[in-house]
Scaffold this active site. Structure first.
Site, PDB file in Angstrom:
ATOM      1  N   ASP A   7       7.286   3.861   6.710  1.00  0.00           N
ATOM      2  CA  ASP A   7       8.539   3.222   6.293  1.00  0.00           C
ATOM      3  C   ASP A   7       9.623   4.277   6.476  1.00  0.00           C
ATOM      4  OD1 ASP A   7      10.457   1.509   5.144  1.00  0.00           O
ATOM      5  OD2 ASP A   7      10.094   2.354   3.155  1.00  0.00           O
ATOM      6  N   GLU A  67       8.043   0.182  10.381  1.00  0.00           N
ATOM      7  CA  GLU A  67       8.977  -0.898  10.092  1.00  0.00           C
ATOM      8  C   GLU A  67      10.188  -0.790  11.010  1.00  0.00           C
ATOM      9  OE1 GLU A  67      11.256  -2.843   6.254  1.00  0.00           O
ATOM     10  OE2 GLU A  67       9.640  -1.408   5.918  1.00  0.00           O
ATOM     11  N   ASP A 139       8.604   3.416  -1.293  1.00  0.00           N
ATOM     12  CA  ASP A 139       8.528   3.849   0.106  1.00  0.00           C
ATOM     13  C   ASP A 139       7.079   3.928   0.580  1.00  0.00           C
ATOM     14  OD1 ASP A 139      11.397   4.296   0.618  1.00  0.00           O
ATOM     15  OD2 ASP A 139      11.184   5.857  -0.902  1.00  0.00           O
TER      16      ASP A 139
END
Length: 181
Positions: A7, A67, A139
């Site tokens: 992420d 992502e 996160d």
């Protein structure tokens, strides 16, 4: 198969490592890479690159999932996130890993079953799916989520998304993981 999920973020980049054995997911590790907010941008990007490169060397994943960037209201924030993401991808490529990209919507759909899920719902499902004793930070949970997304057929979603231009020429498209006309 060992998957490293990422992420990306300039201040905090989450990571999650899991293994897929058939239909079973096994948690390996998770955490964050933090860059010094007082450092100049090139130094912060190098911190991310070095941190991700070290994760690749340490955990030896078979592939990585990351992502995709969303367009923020603030264009400057979007540009900074894009640069952080670039440093992270370069770190992943330092280990010659195949890198798969997923939207937040795909991640949430794969983990929670609902593409508009909030961060708490993602964290809760990550805990359940991986049988974790504690709750990872947001996160790290998102990073584990993007790894779960890849483990749960993300390769198929990515392949279908790559076929979108060819399908469009034939009057077809992919919607919710299905081919529609």
């Amino acid at each position: 198969m060992r998957i490293l999920g990422i992420d990306p973020g300039l201040r905090t980049t989450g990571f999650g490592v899991l293994e897929r054995h058939g239909h079973q997911l096994v948690y390996v590790a998770s955490g964050t890479i933090k860059s010094d907010g007082n450092a100049d941008l090139p130094s912060r990007l190098k911190t991310l690159y070095d941190g991700v490169s070290e994760l690749v060397r340490t955990y030896r994943p078979d592939c990585a999932s990351i992502e995709k960037v969303f367009v923020n209201v603030n264009p400057q924030s979007t540009l900074l996130l894009g640069q952080a993401r670039g440093a992270v991808i370069c770190g992943l490529m330092s280990g010659n890993l195949p890198v798969f990209e997923y939207t937040a919507l795909q991640l949430k759909q794969a983990v929670v079953g609902y593409g508009r899920a909030n961060k708490d719902q993602v964290q809760d499902m990550v805990v359940r799916l991986l049988n974790l004793e504690g709750r990872p930070g947001t996160d790290a949970a998102d990073a584990l989520g993007v790894a779960i997304c890849h483990a749960h057929g993300g390769e198929t979603l990515a392949a279908m998304a790559g076929l979108a231009p060819q399908l469009a020429r034939k009057g077809l498209r992919v919607r919710r993981g299905r081919l529609v006309g």
